[in-house]
Design a protein around this motif. Structure first.
Motif, PDB file in Angstrom:
ATOM      1  N   VAL A 144       0.837  -1.199   0.000  1.00 18.88           N
ATOM      2  CA  VAL A 144       0.000   0.000   0.000  1.00 18.88           C
ATOM      3  C   VAL A 144       0.872   1.249   0.000  1.00 18.88           C
ATOM      4  O   VAL A 144       0.559   2.242  -0.674  1.00 18.88           O
ATOM      5  CB  VAL A 144      -0.959  -0.017   1.210  1.00 18.88           C
ATOM      6  CG1 VAL A 144      -1.689   1.319   1.333  1.00 18.88           C
ATOM      7  CG2 VAL A 144      -1.963  -1.149   1.068  1.00 18.88           C
ATOM      8  N   VAL A 145       1.983   1.209   0.755  1.00 18.82           N
ATOM      9  CA  VAL A 145       2.915   2.349   0.763  1.00 18.82           C
ATOM     10  C   VAL A 145       3.422   2.629  -0.642  1.00 18.82           C
ATOM     11  O   VAL A 145       3.455   3.778  -1.105  1.00 18.82           O
ATOM     12  CB  VAL A 145       4.086   2.082   1.733  1.00 18.82           C
ATOM     13  CG1 VAL A 145       5.186   3.132   1.540  1.00 18.82           C
ATOM     14  CG2 VAL A 145       3.602   2.101   3.170  1.00 18.82           C
ATOM     15  N   ASN A 146       3.831   1.579  -1.355  1.00 17.19           N
ATOM     16  CA  ASN A 146       4.324   1.755  -2.724  1.00 17.19           C
ATOM     17  C   ASN A 146       3.210   2.258  -3.648  1.00 17.19           C
ATOM     18  O   ASN A 146       3.450   3.096  -4.531  1.00 17.19           O
ATOM     19  CB  ASN A 146       4.881   0.435  -3.256  1.00 17.19           C
ATOM     20  CG  ASN A 146       6.291   0.173  -2.761  1.00 17.19           C
ATOM     21  OD1 ASN A 146       7.020   1.093  -2.437  1.00 17.19           O
ATOM     22  ND2 ASN A 146       6.671  -1.092  -2.688  1.00 17.19           N
ATOM     23  N   LEU A 147       2.013   1.746  -3.451  1.00 19.23           N
ATOM     24  CA  LEU A 147       0.888   2.205  -4.270  1.00 19.23           C
ATOM     25  C   LEU A 147       0.621   3.688  -4.036  1.00 19.23           C
ATOM     26  O   LEU A 147       0.435   4.467  -4.988  1.00 19.23           O
ATOM     27  CB  LEU A 147      -0.351   1.376  -3.934  1.00 19.23           C
ATOM     28  CG  LEU A 147      -1.622   1.710  -4.717  1.00 19.23           C
ATOM     29  CD1 LEU A 147      -1.440   1.404  -6.194  1.00 19.23           C
ATOM     30  CD2 LEU A 147      -2.809   0.935  -4.153  1.00 19.23           C
ATOM     31  N   LEU A 148       0.625   4.084  -2.775  1.00 16.37           N
ATOM     32  CA  LEU A 148       0.412   5.495  -2.456  1.00 16.37           C
ATOM     33  C   LEU A 148       1.549   6.354  -2.997  1.00 16.37           C
ATOM     34  O   LEU A 148       1.322   7.484  -3.470  1.00 16.37           O
ATOM     35  CB  LEU A 148       0.286   5.673  -0.940  1.00 16.37           C
ATOM     36  CG  LEU A 148      -0.965   5.048  -0.300  1.00 16.37           C
ATOM     37  CD1 LEU A 148      -0.861   5.105   1.223  1.00 16.37           C
ATOM     38  CD2 LEU A 148      -2.230   5.761  -0.759  1.00 16.37           C
TER      39      LEU A 148
END
Length: 727
Positions: A406-410
């Motif tokens: 999710v961090v990478n997606l954000l």
């Protein structure tokens, strides 16, 4: 002779004269000779006449018309007739001239009468002129006044056409019932021109007219802008941005309204609020309701709430698609018409100088910035709802890999929105904040896991094979998934700060606590060898996990290699000590330790005393030599088996080889000391034999010294043999 002619043709008389009968001679006649000459001359002249002459032809024709025959009588009578005709013609001429004279007399009388009449009329004209001069002067003055009045009327008409706005035009400009169309904008442009031209009137003698017209035009302009402002607000309520086109009328209205910055920005605020409500409602609909009239396979976003990555990805994809659509719909206004808006705002700042106090940057209008700001304001409600849902879904999941994905997606969408609407936009800052929030939650998960492991003593107990603990292996497995995720994501080469790169905080959260906890478990091992092997296994396993990834090894490989080098030194010392103790060489090295100083301090007497050491007595030396012989055949196998629980064969081989090399150097030192001691003993015995030759027998000397290598014979192995056997 023809009628109407007073005289016969001259040619006729002359042509007929030769044909006249010759007169009879008389006493007065000239002599015959003269007559003959005259006749001759006459004949000559007659003969010399050309009958082709026109006068001759006319004379002959006249005679022909008279019907005259050429006879003597006729010729005689012809002259008389001609003369008579001439006389009659002359008399007729005189009579005609008499009549002309009478007419001339009558004309003279008429002229005299006319002269008297003209004189009389002249007198009357003079009198009339005297009487009409004042009237003419007055008429001239009136004509001048008329011309001035006409000129003033033309000026008034021109002034009225230019400066006076008709009631019908004012009705178009200010009436709410009248539509906003090209006629409205034409009237507005005319009123603005009138307002600008009133400045010229202020410089004239009569300033009152300019002030009155300017005041009137100002009121009309204010009413027009208010009407335009309300109309745009009404149009914005029903504006459909799903079709990414704005009508030309709205675009033109906004360009005109830009001349009133306060109304323009108020209108944009109203539009942003309206779009915020519409987009928030659309986002809620996409989250909770199925697409009406669409494919039944399309599900609301909330259906994937059990999968945080997909759920957040779907929401971000919807927001991105909406942002792109919103930007495309408004781009034609702020980018295509940006120059016109900038000019309008610049003009408006002169009429609203207070607009400069709060916002200096609006002096220069930036279409791209204004577009991004409006799109951001349109999505404020969506951003607020997005934040709440992302934070809620992240707080409800404890899977670190999912959190980091999710961090990478954000992070990906943060870069995307930074390029789309600017790095200082609400969306970009929101995603950056959510990225930090998710990363903090990820760190919290790892810290809680480390805390739980710290309380579980069974998990911290090293295994019998001294391999890396299971919790570290699990952490490395998770870390490998995280590194693969980061490696596959965009922007892995972007450095964030002096900490190295964006993955450094992840390493510090997902690796460092577990590695520190694993190191602390080594303290429970009392055996230094087991402790060193255990630490080596931990570091080797960790290094193997992060080495394939440059972004991880850039910050953690060097500290791991340094720690592993220290452990390797300890293992090398352990292995070296094992070789010395297992071979028995440690006993001799301990005994020779006083002799291991510099060679300059060694004397023959010192070396000779080595043979007197207990360790170098024949029985002890023989036992050590036997122990060495027993050790050498399986020395390498035993040494390797000593580090068998070390999980890197290459590491074991490297350490063992260096330990063997150190063992060979130690053996070489011992061998050198033994040879030196034998040589020192031989020198001492030779000196004693020279002093007491008669007291010592050669046989005894031979039995005690033999060939001069007593110690070497008891400890026969050489360094070369050792290297061969241990190679």
């Amino acid at each position: 002779m023809a009628t109407g002619s007073y005289f016969p043709p001259s040619g006729a008389a002359s042509s007929l004269s030769p044909r006249l009968p010759t007169p009879a001679s008389s006493p007065l006649s000239p002599p015959a000779q003269q007559r003959s000459n005259a006749l001759s001359n006459r004949l000559t002249s007659v003969l010399s006449v050309s009958y082709a002459d026109s006068d001759i032809r006319d004379a002959l024709e006249t005679l022909s018309l008279r019907g005259i025959h050429n006879t003597a009588e006729v010729r005689r009578q012809l002259r008389v007739d001609v003369q008579k005709e001439v006389a009659d013609c002359n008399a007729e001429i005189v009579r005609d001239f008499g009549r002309v004279a009478e007419q001339l007399e009558r004309i003279g009388i008429v002229i005299s009468s006319l002269k008297e009449t003209c004189d009389e009329m002249r007198k009357h004209i003079v009198l009339a002129k005297q009487d009409t001069a004042p009237v003419l002067e007055e008429a001239s003055a009136l004509m001048n006044q008329k011309e001035e009045a006409e000129t003033k009327q033309h000026l008034l008409d021109a002034f009225t056409r230019h400066f006076i706005v008709s009631d019908d035009e004012l009705l178009i400009l200010t009436s709410v019932e009248e539509p906003i169309n090209d006629e409205f904008f034409d009237v507005l442009a005319r009123v603005k021109q009138v307002h600008r031209d009133c400045e010229a009137l202020l410089g004239a003698e009569n300033e009152r007219l300019g002030l009155e017209l300017m005041e009137k035009s100002s009121r009309s302009l204010d009413s027009a802008y208010q009407k335009l402002y309300r109309w745009i607000q009404k149009e914005f309520k029903s504006l459909n941005l799903e079709d990414p086109r704005i009508s030309n009328t709205i675009r033109r209205a906004l360009r005109v309204l830009a001349e009133r910055p306060s109304l323009f920005h108020s209108c944009l605020d109203f539009f942003a609020e309206a779009r915020d409500y519409v987009l928030s409602d659309a986002f809620h609909y996409a989250l909770t309701d199925a697409v009406s009239g669409g494919d039944s396979a399309v599900k609301p976003i909330e259906f994937s709430a059990h999968d945080p990555l997909r759920y957040i990805g779907d929401m971000l994809a919807w927001v991105h698609s909406t942002t792109v659509s919103e930007r495309e719909a408004l781009e034609s206004l702020f980018v295509g018409d940006g120059e016109a808006l900038a000019k309008g705002i610049q003009v408006g700042l002169s009429s609203e100088p207070w607009a400069r106090i709060d916002e200096d940057e609006e002096i220069t209008f930036d279409g791209q910035k204004a577009l991004s700001d409006l799109v951001n304001r349109d999505l404020i409600g969506v951003a607020r709802s997005l934040r709440q849902r992302v934070e809620l879904i992240i707080q409800g999941h404890d899977d670190p890999v999912t959190c980091y994905k999710v961090v990478n997606l954000l992070s990906f969408y943060q870069v995307t929105f930074s390029k789309l609407v600017g790095p200082k936009s609400n969306l970009a800052e929101l995603l950056q904040s959510l990225e930090k929030f998710t990363l903090n939650h990820f760190q919290t998960i790892t810290h809680e896991e480390v805390g739980r492991l710290s309380a579980d003593h069974s998990a911290l107990t090293p295994s019998e094979d001294l391999s890396a603990p299971q919790f570290l292996l699990d952490a490395l497995e998770v870390l490998t998934s995280l590194m693969k995720t980061h490696d596959a994501s965009l922007g892995t080469d972007d450095t964030s700060d002096d900490q190295g790169n964006k993955f450094t905080p992840v390493l510090r959260a997902a690796l460092d606590p577990y590695l520190g906890l694993a190191k602390s478990c080594a303290a429970e091992l009392p055996n230094p060898t087991a402790r060193a092997i255990y630490l080596a296994n931990i570091h080797i396993t960790t290094r193997s996990a992060i080495t394939p990834y440059a972004f991880a090894s850039a910050t953690h490989l060097t500290p791991l290699s340094t720690s592993l080098s220290t452990i390797r030194v300890d293992l090398l010392e352990i292995q070296h000590r094992y070789l010395l103790e297992a071979s028995g060489l440690q006993v001799l090295l301990t005994a020779l330790e006083p002799f291991s100083k510099t060679s300059a301090m060694r004397t023959e007497q010192d070396l000779a005393t080595i043979a007197n050491l207990p360790e170098f007595q024949p029985e002890a030396l023989i036992a050590i030599s036997q122990q060495l012989d027993d050790f050498l055949p399986s020395a390498l196998m035993d040494a390797t088996d000593n580090l068998k629980r070390l999980q890197s064969a290459a590491f074991v081989k490297s350490v063992t080889e260096e330990a063997v090399e150190a063992f060979c150097r130690d053996f070489e030192f011992v061998e050198g000391m033994i040879i030196g001691a034998d040589e020192a003993q031989n020198v001492g015995k030779k000196s004693a034999q020279a002093d007491e030759a008669d007291e010592n027998e050669s046989a005894e000397s031979s039995d005690e010294g033999g060939d001069g290598q007593i110690l070497k014979r008891l400890f026969p192995r050489t360094t070369g043999e050792i290297r061969v056997l241990l190679s």
